[in-house]
Design a protein around this motif. Structure first.
Motif, PDB file in Angstrom:
ATOM      1  N   ASP A   1      -6.683  -8.945  -8.296  1.00 18.04           N
ATOM      2  CA  ASP A   1      -8.064  -8.996  -7.810  1.00 18.04           C
ATOM      3  C   ASP A   1      -8.120  -8.722  -6.307  1.00 18.04           C
ATOM      4  OD1 ASP A   1      -9.033  -9.580 -10.335  1.00 18.04           O
ATOM      5  OD2 ASP A   1      -8.892 -11.746 -10.027  1.00 18.04           O
ATOM      6  N   TYR A   2      -7.172  -9.284  -5.568  1.00 15.08           N
ATOM      7  CA  TYR A   2      -7.144  -9.092  -4.128  1.00 15.08           C
ATOM      8  C   TYR A   2      -7.007  -7.606  -3.773  1.00 15.08           C
ATOM      9  CZ  TYR A   2      -5.627  -9.387   0.735  1.00 15.08           C
ATOM     10  OH  TYR A   2      -5.515  -9.217   2.089  1.00 15.08           O
ATOM     11  N   LEU A   3      -6.088  -6.915  -4.439  1.00 18.66           N
ATOM     12  CA  LEU A   3      -5.855  -5.511  -4.135  1.00 18.66           C
ATOM     13  C   LEU A   3      -7.010  -4.614  -4.575  1.00 18.66           C
ATOM     14  CD1 LEU A   3      -2.048  -5.151  -4.885  1.00 18.66           C
ATOM     15  CD2 LEU A   3      -3.182  -5.243  -2.657  1.00 18.66           C
ATOM     16  N   LEU A   4      -7.733  -5.012  -5.624  1.00 13.34           N
ATOM     17  CA  LEU A   4      -8.896  -4.234  -6.051  1.00 13.34           C
ATOM     18  C   LEU A   4      -9.972  -4.211  -4.971  1.00 13.34           C
ATOM     19  CD1 LEU A   4      -9.310  -5.237  -9.795  1.00 13.34           C
ATOM     20  CD2 LEU A   4      -8.704  -2.979  -8.891  1.00 13.34           C
ATOM     21  N   GLU A   5     -10.088  -5.292  -4.225  1.00 18.40           N
ATOM     22  CA  GLU A   5     -11.108  -5.389  -3.179  1.00 18.40           C
ATOM     23  C   GLU A   5     -10.560  -5.064  -1.786  1.00 18.40           C
ATOM     24  OE1 GLU A   5     -13.073  -9.163  -3.394  1.00 18.40           O
ATOM     25  OE2 GLU A   5     -13.337  -9.008  -5.564  1.00 18.40           O
ATOM     26  N   TYR A   6      -9.281  -4.784  -1.683  1.00 22.48           N
ATOM     27  CA  TYR A   6      -8.660  -4.554  -0.376  1.00 22.48           C
ATOM     28  C   TYR A   6      -9.107  -3.211   0.200  1.00 22.48           C
ATOM     29  CZ  TYR A   6      -5.135  -4.566   3.285  1.00 22.48           C
ATOM     30  OH  TYR A   6      -4.506  -4.557   4.498  1.00 22.48           O
ATOM     31  N   ASP A   7      -9.500  -3.206   1.448  1.00 25.65           N
ATOM     32  CA  ASP A   7      -9.954  -1.987   2.118  1.00 25.65           C
ATOM     33  C   ASP A   7      -8.764  -1.287   2.777  1.00 25.65           C
ATOM     34  OD1 ASP A   7     -11.373   0.008   3.374  1.00 25.65           O
ATOM     35  OD2 ASP A   7     -12.192  -1.302   4.934  1.00 25.65           O
ATOM     36  N   GLU A   8      -8.382  -0.135   2.240  1.00 28.33           N
ATOM     37  CA  GLU A   8      -7.237   0.614   2.757  1.00 28.33           C
ATOM     38  C   GLU A   8      -7.604   1.536   3.912  1.00 28.33           C
ATOM     39  OE1 GLU A   8      -4.946   2.557  -0.291  1.00 28.33           O
ATOM     40  OE2 GLU A   8      -5.346   0.940  -1.696  1.00 28.33           O
ATOM     41  N   THR A   9      -8.870   1.571   4.279  1.00 22.47           N
ATOM     42  CA  THR A   9      -9.299   2.405   5.396  1.00 22.47           C
ATOM     43  C   THR A   9      -8.567   1.954   6.651  1.00 22.47           C
ATOM     44  OG1 THR A   9     -11.482   2.451   4.379  1.00 22.47           O
ATOM     45  CG2 THR A   9     -11.318   3.268   6.630  1.00 22.47           C
TER      46      THR A   9
ATOM     47  N   ILE B   1       0.818  -1.209   0.000  1.00 22.48           N
ATOM     48  CA  ILE B   1       0.000   0.000   0.000  1.00 22.48           C
ATOM     49  C   ILE B   1       0.854   1.263   0.000  1.00 22.48           C
ATOM     50  CG2 ILE B   1      -1.821   1.277   1.212  1.00 22.48           C
ATOM     51  CD1 ILE B   1      -2.653  -1.506   0.012  1.00 22.48           C
ATOM     52  N   ASN B   2       1.864   1.341   0.863  1.00 28.67           N
ATOM     53  CA  ASN B   2       2.625   2.592   0.960  1.00 28.67           C
ATOM     54  C   ASN B   2       4.074   2.505   0.486  1.00 28.67           C
ATOM     55  OD1 ASN B   2       4.156   1.536   3.109  1.00 28.67           O
ATOM     56  ND2 ASN B   2       2.649   2.202   4.601  1.00 28.67           N
ATOM     57  N   GLY B   3       4.534   1.347   0.042  1.00 29.87           N
ATOM     58  CA  GLY B   3       5.850   1.236  -0.571  1.00 29.87           C
ATOM     59  C   GLY B   3       7.032   1.137   0.374  1.00 29.87           C
ATOM     60  N   GLU B   4       6.790   0.990   1.668  1.00 30.44           N
ATOM     61  CA  GLU B   4       7.902   0.873   2.618  1.00 30.44           C
ATOM     62  C   GLU B   4       8.651  -0.430   2.374  1.00 30.44           C
ATOM     63  OE1 GLU B   4       8.711   1.052   7.416  1.00 30.44           O
ATOM     64  OE2 GLU B   4       6.733   0.550   6.701  1.00 30.44           O
ATOM     65  N   PHE B   5       9.981  -0.386   2.458  1.00 35.72           N
ATOM     66  CA  PHE B   5      10.811  -1.574   2.281  1.00 35.72           C
ATOM     67  C   PHE B   5      11.039  -2.238   3.628  1.00 35.72           C
ATOM     68  CE2 PHE B   5      11.313  -0.561  -1.949  1.00 35.72           C
ATOM     69  CZ  PHE B   5      11.822   0.711  -2.131  1.00 35.72           C
ATOM     70  N   LEU B   6      11.144  -3.558   3.605  1.00 34.72           N
ATOM     71  CA  LEU B   6      11.316  -4.297   4.842  1.00 34.72           C
ATOM     72  C   LEU B   6      12.065  -5.587   4.549  1.00 34.72           C
ATOM     73  CD1 LEU B   6      10.401  -4.547   7.879  1.00 34.72           C
ATOM     74  CD2 LEU B   6       8.459  -5.844   7.010  1.00 34.72           C
ATOM     75  N   ASP B   7      12.975  -5.972   5.431  1.00 34.76           N
ATOM     76  CA  ASP B   7      13.627  -7.271   5.385  1.00 34.76           C
ATOM     77  C   ASP B   7      13.040  -8.102   6.519  1.00 34.76           C
ATOM     78  OD1 ASP B   7      15.260  -6.634   3.268  1.00 34.76           O
ATOM     79  OD2 ASP B   7      16.978  -6.099   4.504  1.00 34.76           O
ATOM     80  N   ALA B   8      12.772  -9.383   6.254  1.00 34.98           N
ATOM     81  CA  ALA B   8      12.182 -10.245   7.272  1.00 34.98           C
ATOM     82  C   ALA B   8      12.661 -11.675   7.092  1.00 34.98           C
ATOM     83  CB  ALA B   8      10.659 -10.190   7.191  1.00 34.98           C
ATOM     84  N   PHE B   9      12.581 -12.431   8.174  1.00 35.44           N
ATOM     85  CA  PHE B   9      12.913 -13.847   8.131  1.00 35.44           C
ATOM     86  C   PHE B   9      11.691 -14.639   7.681  1.00 35.44           C
ATOM     87  CE2 PHE B   9      15.752 -12.237  11.525  1.00 35.44           C
ATOM     88  CZ  PHE B   9      16.953 -12.488  10.895  1.00 35.44           C
ATOM     89  N   GLU B  10      11.935 -15.765   7.052  1.00 31.45           N
ATOM     90  CA  GLU B  10      10.849 -16.599   6.553  1.00 31.45           C
ATOM     91  C   GLU B  10       9.895 -17.014   7.672  1.00 31.45           C
ATOM     92  OE1 GLU B  10      10.254 -20.312   3.528  1.00 31.45           O
ATOM     93  OE2 GLU B  10      12.043 -20.344   4.787  1.00 31.45           O
ATOM     94  N   THR B  11      10.417 -17.250   8.857  1.00 32.06           N
ATOM     95  CA  THR B  11       9.577 -17.692   9.968  1.00 32.06           C
ATOM     96  C   THR B  11       8.603 -16.607  10.421  1.00 32.06           C
ATOM     97  OG1 THR B  11      11.327 -17.033  11.501  1.00 32.06           O
ATOM     98  CG2 THR B  11      11.265 -19.357  10.829  1.00 32.06           C
ATOM     99  N   ASP B  12       8.827 -15.356  10.035  1.00 32.21           N
ATOM    100  CA  ASP B  12       7.936 -14.258  10.415  1.00 32.21           C
ATOM    101  C   ASP B  12       6.845 -13.991   9.385  1.00 32.21           C
ATOM    102  OD1 ASP B  12       9.375 -13.802  12.742  1.00 32.21           O
ATOM    103  OD2 ASP B  12      10.751 -12.418  11.759  1.00 32.21           O
ATOM    104  N   LEU B  13       6.862 -14.716   8.269  1.00 35.43           N
ATOM    105  CA  LEU B  13       5.919 -14.453   7.180  1.00 35.43           C
ATOM    106  C   LEU B  13       4.746 -15.417   7.189  1.00 35.43           C
ATOM    107  CD1 LEU B  13       8.378 -13.860   4.200  1.00 35.43           C
ATOM    108  CD2 LEU B  13       7.517 -12.223   5.868  1.00 35.43           C
ATOM    109  N   ARG B  14       3.603 -14.907   6.712  1.00 35.90           N
ATOM    110  CA  ARG B  14       2.413 -15.728   6.514  1.00 35.90           C
ATOM    111  C   ARG B  14       1.824 -15.356   5.165  1.00 35.90           C
ATOM    112  NH1 ARG B  14      -2.911 -15.175   6.853  1.00 35.90           N
ATOM    113  NH2 ARG B  14      -2.806 -13.093   7.720  1.00 35.90           N
TER     114      ARG B  14
END
Length: 168
Positions: free
Chosen positions: A72-80, A49-62
């Motif tokens: 399609d997912y982003l078209l329906e995503y609520d940014e509120t 949504i806002n373009g921030e860069f981030l490094d993360a470990f695989e164990t922290d991701l879902r």
């Protein structure tokens, strides 16, 4: 090493609740210290949504969404009420002239940087940015011609690389 995430997938990250990130790249790390050897995967991510860069470990991701369904997912995503970036972030519009302007300055050797930066390094940086711009334009033309979302995903990944180059 094998990972369950692919380039262009959208993931959530532990500690960054209610935010979603694109998977841009990963690296396999083999670290040796006095206690032994450890292997793990680090991911480079960009906030969808806002373009921030981030490094993360695989164990922290879902996994949130596979790359073929991202559009399609982003078209329906609520940014509120989407959270603000937690750290320094770069925000870009759809006008990519900032990258072109940066590339022109680099090519002319006028970019402000450390005085000890050799002109050869500046020329190499400009050449890399120009190559990335060409690659981005090629993917966008293919996306417009064929409407294939994979080309758009690849163009977005190239734009992420351009943003990183422009910020360095």
């Amino acid at each position: 090493m094998k990972t369950e995430f692919a380039f262009g997938d959208i993931v959530s990250v532990a500690g960054y609740e209610n935010r979603i990130f694109y998977v841009d790249a990963w690296r396999e790390v083999k670290e040796t210290d006095e206690w032994g050897v450890s292997e793990y995967i680090e991911f480079e991510l960009t906030d969808a949504i806002n373009g921030e860069f981030l490094d993360a470990f695989e164990t922290d991701l879902r996994l949130v969404c596979r790359k073929q369904f991202v559009e399609d997912y982003l078209l329906e995503y609520d940014e509120t009420d989407y959270p603000e970036p937690s750290g320094a972030a770069f925000h870009f519009t759809d006008d990519y002239s900032f990258v072109i302007g940066y590339a022109k300055k680099e090519a002319a050797g006028m970019a402000k940087g450390p005085k000890e930066t050799p002109k050869k390094e500046q020329a190499a940086g400009a050449k890399q940015i120009n190559g990335l711009l060409d690659e981005y334009n090629d993917y966008m033309r293919l996306h417009e011609a064929f409407g294939d979302a994979e080309y758009k995903t690849k163009a977005d990944a190239v734009m992420t690389k351009l943003r990183r180059e422009a910020s360095e």
